[in-house]
Design a protein around this motif. Sequence first.
Motif, PDB file in Angstrom:
ATOM      1  N   GLY A  80      15.037  21.039 -32.854  1.00 45.88           N
ATOM      2  CA  GLY A  80      14.081  19.984 -32.514  1.00 45.88           C
ATOM      3  C   GLY A  80      12.958  20.459 -31.618  1.00 45.88           C
ATOM      4  N   PHE A  81      13.289  21.204 -30.566  1.00 44.67           N
ATOM      5  CA  PHE A  81      12.248  21.712 -29.669  1.00 44.67           C
ATOM      6  C   PHE A  81      11.373  22.751 -30.372  1.00 44.67           C
ATOM      7  CE2 PHE A  81      15.209  20.308 -26.139  1.00 44.67           C
ATOM      8  CZ  PHE A  81      14.368  19.298 -25.685  1.00 44.67           C
ATOM      9  N   GLU A  82      11.970  23.504 -31.307  1.00 45.79           N
ATOM     10  CA  GLU A  82      11.179  24.458 -32.085  1.00 45.79           C
ATOM     11  C   GLU A  82      10.116  23.725 -32.908  1.00 45.79           C
ATOM     12  OE1 GLU A  82      10.049  28.144 -32.756  1.00 45.79           O
ATOM     13  OE2 GLU A  82      12.138  28.026 -32.049  1.00 45.79           O
ATOM     14  N   ALA A  83      10.520  22.620 -33.557  1.00 45.38           N
ATOM     15  CA  ALA A  83       9.567  21.832 -34.340  1.00 45.38           C
ATOM     16  C   ALA A  83       8.481  21.249 -33.444  1.00 45.38           C
ATOM     17  CB  ALA A  83      10.303  20.720 -35.083  1.00 45.38           C
ATOM     18  N   ALA A  84       8.868  20.734 -32.279  1.00 45.77           N
ATOM     19  CA  ALA A  84       7.885  20.175 -31.345  1.00 45.77           C
ATOM     20  C   ALA A  84       6.943  21.258 -30.842  1.00 45.77           C
ATOM     21  CB  ALA A  84       8.608  19.514 -30.167  1.00 45.77           C
ATOM     22  N   SER A  85       7.472  22.452 -30.577  1.00 46.21           N
ATOM     23  CA  SER A  85       6.649  23.551 -30.106  1.00 46.21           C
ATOM     24  C   SER A  85       5.571  23.920 -31.117  1.00 46.21           C
ATOM     25  CB  SER A  85       7.532  24.780 -29.829  1.00 46.21           C
ATOM     26  OG  SER A  85       6.775  25.882 -29.375  1.00 46.21           O
ATOM     27  N   ARG A  86       5.879  23.747 -32.392  1.00 45.97           N
ATOM     28  CA  ARG A  86       4.941  24.110 -33.448  1.00 45.97           C
ATOM     29  C   ARG A  86       3.959  22.996 -33.777  1.00 45.97           C
ATOM     30  NH1 ARG A  86       7.067  28.751 -36.549  1.00 45.97           N
ATOM     31  NH2 ARG A  86       8.765  29.594 -35.294  1.00 45.97           N
ATOM     32  N   GLY A  87       4.089  21.855 -33.061  1.00 48.30           N
ATOM     33  CA  GLY A  87       3.077  20.822 -33.193  1.00 48.30           C
ATOM     34  C   GLY A  87       3.502  19.531 -33.836  1.00 48.30           C
ATOM     35  N   ALA A  88       4.813  19.350 -34.115  1.00 45.21           N
ATOM     36  CA  ALA A  88       5.263  18.097 -34.716  1.00 45.21           C
ATOM     37  C   ALA A  88       4.846  16.914 -33.847  1.00 45.21           C
ATOM     38  CB  ALA A  88       6.776  18.106 -34.888  1.00 45.21           C
ATOM     39  N   GLN A  89       4.402  15.858 -34.487  1.00 43.26           N
ATOM     40  CA  GLN A  89       3.928  14.694 -33.747  1.00 43.26           C
ATOM     41  C   GLN A  89       5.061  13.986 -33.013  1.00 43.26           C
ATOM     42  OE1 GLN A  89       2.661  10.931 -35.839  1.00 43.26           O
ATOM     43  NE2 GLN A  89       0.657  11.513 -35.017  1.00 43.26           N
ATOM     44  N   SER A  90       6.231  13.927 -33.649  1.00 40.27           N
ATOM     45  CA  SER A  90       7.365  13.227 -33.053  1.00 40.27           C
ATOM     46  C   SER A  90       8.661  13.894 -33.492  1.00 40.27           C
ATOM     47  CB  SER A  90       7.365  11.759 -33.496  1.00 40.27           C
ATOM     48  OG  SER A  90       8.535  11.096 -33.058  1.00 40.27           O
ATOM     49  N   LEU A 111       9.808  21.247 -20.273  1.00 46.11           N
ATOM     50  CA  LEU A 111       8.724  21.594 -21.199  1.00 46.11           C
ATOM     51  C   LEU A 111       7.586  20.575 -21.178  1.00 46.11           C
ATOM     52  CD1 LEU A 111      10.811  22.678 -24.338  1.00 46.11           C
ATOM     53  CD2 LEU A 111       9.712  24.181 -22.660  1.00 46.11           C
ATOM     54  N   GLY A 112       7.872  19.375 -20.655  1.00 44.97           N
ATOM     55  CA  GLY A 112       6.892  18.305 -20.759  1.00 44.97           C
ATOM     56  C   GLY A 112       6.756  17.831 -22.195  1.00 44.97           C
TER      57      GLY A 112
END
Length: 222
Positions: A80-90, A111-112
């Motif tokens: 999940g954090f990997e996806a968010a790190s790459r720019g996932a909106q949610s 990470l904020g």
Amino acid sequence: MQTMKTTGKKNVAPKRATHQIRIIGGQWKRSVLSVIEAEGLRPTPDRVRETAFNWLNHLFDAYWTQRQCLDLFAGSGALGFEAASRGAQSVTMVENHTQAYQQLAEVKSKLGAEQCQLLRSDAQKAIAQLIAQGKQYDLIFLDPPFGKDWLHKMLSVCQSLLLPKGLLYVEAEFALNPESDDAHMQELLRGWQLLRADKAGSVYFHLLQRSNLAHETHEIKA
């Protein structure tokens, strides 16, 4: 050597040890995630995540900006954090283990990662709740504890949570083989098309899409 003192109190369980993994891409690349030692918690290895996210980048044309993701059995939050790190909106991250959930909250704060929503729940209850709310996602991560037949319980209902061209990432202790003659395997994969598959050590990992939409994968960019 230090001698342990004996008291009349009951033994207190020691705090569970932790180890660490790293986010491998995006804005938080190389950020360290601490991982508690807990039964059934099996963080996705770096090698597997690197391959899986290469697949996803190709299918998404590296376009993550509007992607809505669901990380069932979030555990360490590696996916999940990997996806968010790459720019996932949610990214909605579901975890029922108390210490693992608390660790996810600490990492989110560190990470904020405001685009990550944490849901403390059993995965089956969470799915029912999300379906009732009409939620749907571009990408679902399904990485349950091995040996408990979670895929049989989860694969069919995940179809209701995917957007028409959505993708399902699955880890398992066995290969998902659509060409198998085994009746259980055929039932497990009913309605799914296998897009990608690989193995690292004892972990088999796969990317699935609804079978009647798999031929449209090249149009997946919004």
